[in-house]
Scaffold this motif. Structure first.
Motif, PDB file in Angstrom:
ATOM      1  N   TYR A 224      30.700  23.844  42.748  1.00 52.13           N
ATOM      2  CA  TYR A 224      30.834  25.224  42.321  1.00 52.13           C
ATOM      3  C   TYR A 224      30.548  26.166  43.489  1.00 52.13           C
ATOM      4  CZ  TYR A 224      30.234  23.296  37.605  1.00 52.13           C
ATOM      5  OH  TYR A 224      30.368  22.585  36.443  1.00 52.13           O
ATOM      6  N   CYS A 225      31.289  27.244  43.560  1.00 52.30           N
ATOM      7  CA  CYS A 225      30.888  28.314  44.469  1.00 52.30           C
ATOM      8  C   CYS A 225      30.263  29.436  43.645  1.00 52.30           C
ATOM      9  CB  CYS A 225      32.035  28.818  45.323  1.00 52.30           C
ATOM     10  SG  CYS A 225      33.321  29.709  44.441  1.00 52.30           S
ATOM     11  N   ALA A 226      29.403  30.194  44.294  1.00 51.55           N
ATOM     12  CA  ALA A 226      28.660  31.243  43.619  1.00 51.55           C
ATOM     13  C   ALA A 226      28.419  32.390  44.580  1.00 51.55           C
ATOM     14  CB  ALA A 226      27.338  30.702  43.090  1.00 51.55           C
ATOM     15  N   ALA A 227      28.210  33.568  44.024  1.00 48.49           N
ATOM     16  CA  ALA A 227      28.023  34.771  44.849  1.00 48.49           C
ATOM     17  C   ALA A 227      26.843  35.585  44.353  1.00 48.49           C
ATOM     18  CB  ALA A 227      29.292  35.630  44.818  1.00 48.49           C
ATOM     19  N   ARG A 228      26.146  36.178  45.300  1.00 51.21           N
ATOM     20  CA  ARG A 228      25.097  37.143  45.005  1.00 51.21           C
ATOM     21  C   ARG A 228      24.954  38.060  46.206  1.00 51.21           C
ATOM     22  NH1 ARG A 228      19.541  36.319  46.570  1.00 51.21           N
ATOM     23  NH2 ARG A 228      18.887  37.283  44.595  1.00 51.21           N
ATOM     24  N   TRP A 229      24.171  39.084  46.078  1.00 53.99           N
ATOM     25  CA  TRP A 229      24.102  40.094  47.136  1.00 53.99           C
ATOM     26  C   TRP A 229      23.409  39.574  48.377  1.00 53.99           C
ATOM     27  CZ3 TRP A 229      19.667  42.327  49.226  1.00 53.99           C
ATOM     28  CH2 TRP A 229      18.460  41.961  48.619  1.00 53.99           C
TER      29      TRP A 229
ATOM     30  N   GLN B  57      32.012  43.559  40.380  1.00 53.33           N
ATOM     31  CA  GLN B  57      32.076  42.221  39.813  1.00 53.33           C
ATOM     32  C   GLN B  57      33.011  41.358  40.637  1.00 53.33           C
ATOM     33  OE1 GLN B  57      32.604  42.313  35.626  1.00 53.33           O
ATOM     34  NE2 GLN B  57      32.599  40.095  35.391  1.00 53.33           N
ATOM     35  N   VAL B  58      32.709  40.086  40.710  1.00 54.31           N
ATOM     36  CA  VAL B  58      33.497  39.142  41.506  1.00 54.31           C
ATOM     37  C   VAL B  58      33.925  37.976  40.621  1.00 54.31           C
ATOM     38  CG1 VAL B  58      33.485  37.587  43.484  1.00 54.31           C
ATOM     39  CG2 VAL B  58      32.228  39.745  43.596  1.00 54.31           C
ATOM     40  N   GLN B  59      35.178  37.613  40.729  1.00 55.68           N
ATOM     41  CA  GLN B  59      35.675  36.406  40.061  1.00 55.68           C
ATOM     42  C   GLN B  59      35.986  35.368  41.132  1.00 55.68           C
ATOM     43  OE1 GLN B  59      38.938  37.881  37.634  1.00 55.68           O
ATOM     44  NE2 GLN B  59      37.592  37.971  35.847  1.00 55.68           N
ATOM     45  N   LEU B  60      35.539  34.152  40.892  1.00 50.69           N
ATOM     46  CA  LEU B  60      35.648  33.079  41.877  1.00 50.69           C
ATOM     47  C   LEU B  60      36.473  31.925  41.323  1.00 50.69           C
ATOM     48  CD1 LEU B  60      31.872  33.065  42.865  1.00 50.69           C
ATOM     49  CD2 LEU B  60      33.730  34.182  44.102  1.00 50.69           C
ATOM     50  N   VAL B  61      37.359  31.391  42.147  1.00 48.25           N
ATOM     51  CA  VAL B  61      38.194  30.263  41.732  1.00 48.25           C
ATOM     52  C   VAL B  61      38.178  29.213  42.839  1.00 48.25           C
ATOM     53  CG1 VAL B  61      40.488  29.495  41.054  1.00 48.25           C
ATOM     54  CG2 VAL B  61      39.673  31.770  40.362  1.00 48.25           C
TER      55      VAL B  61
ATOM     56  N   ASN C  58      24.686  35.434  40.694  1.00 48.06           N
ATOM     57  CA  ASN C  58      25.211  36.237  39.590  1.00 48.06           C
ATOM     58  C   ASN C  58      26.599  35.795  39.131  1.00 48.06           C
ATOM     59  OD1 ASN C  58      23.837  38.389  41.772  1.00 48.06           O
ATOM     60  ND2 ASN C  58      23.035  38.454  39.686  1.00 48.06           N
ATOM     61  N   TYR C  59      27.389  35.299  40.051  1.00 50.31           N
ATOM     62  CA  TYR C  59      28.782  34.990  39.748  1.00 50.31           C
ATOM     63  C   TYR C  59      29.089  33.547  40.126  1.00 50.31           C
ATOM     64  CZ  TYR C  59      28.800  40.057  39.768  1.00 50.31           C
ATOM     65  OH  TYR C  59      28.486  41.371  39.526  1.00 50.31           O
TER      66      TYR C  59
END
Length: 124
Positions: free
Chosen positions: A97-102, A1-5, A112-113
């Motif tokens: 917003y920033c976001a992450a996925r594989w 899991q990743v938390q983004l700020v 996802n994040y």
């Protein structure tokens, strides 16, 4: 899991620059592609793709509206992705917003994040 700020948003005059940062928690940051999206005033149900970068940082992708003005980059050693924004205009005003996925994508629903967002306001 990743938390983004996210951080780095603010008020800037038209023609000015800002650099957004998105810091991620966790040891697996380099396994994720990262994207930047924005949500403009009055468009609360729409998140517009801005830019994306693959896991290694070797490939970048941009929306036509920001191409040539914005630059996405990442530092895997610092678990951070950046968005350098130059030649800003009023149409860039939005929550970013920033976001992450594989794997990198231009579609917000595939990520996802998400971070909490940072406000960018461009005054004319």
């Amino acid at each position: 899991q990743v938390q983004l700020v996210e951080s780095g948003g603010g008020l800037v005059q038209a023609g000015g620059s800002l650099r957004l940062s998105c810091a991620a928690s966790g040891r697996t940051f380099s396994r994720y592609a990262l994207g930047w999206f924005r949500q403009a005033p009055g468009k609360e149900r729409e998140r517009e793709f801005v830019a994306a970068i693959n896991r290694s940082g070797g490939s970048t992708y941009y929306a036509d509206s920001v191409k040539g003005r914005f630059t996405i980059s990442r530092d895997n050693a610092k678990n951070t992705v950046y968005l350098q924004m130059n030649s800003l205009n009023s149409e860039d005003t939005a929550v970013y917003y920033c976001a992450a996925r594989w794997r990198r994508s231009d579609y917000d629903h595939e990520y996802n994040y998400w971070g909490q967002g940072t406000q960018v306001t461009v005054s004319s």
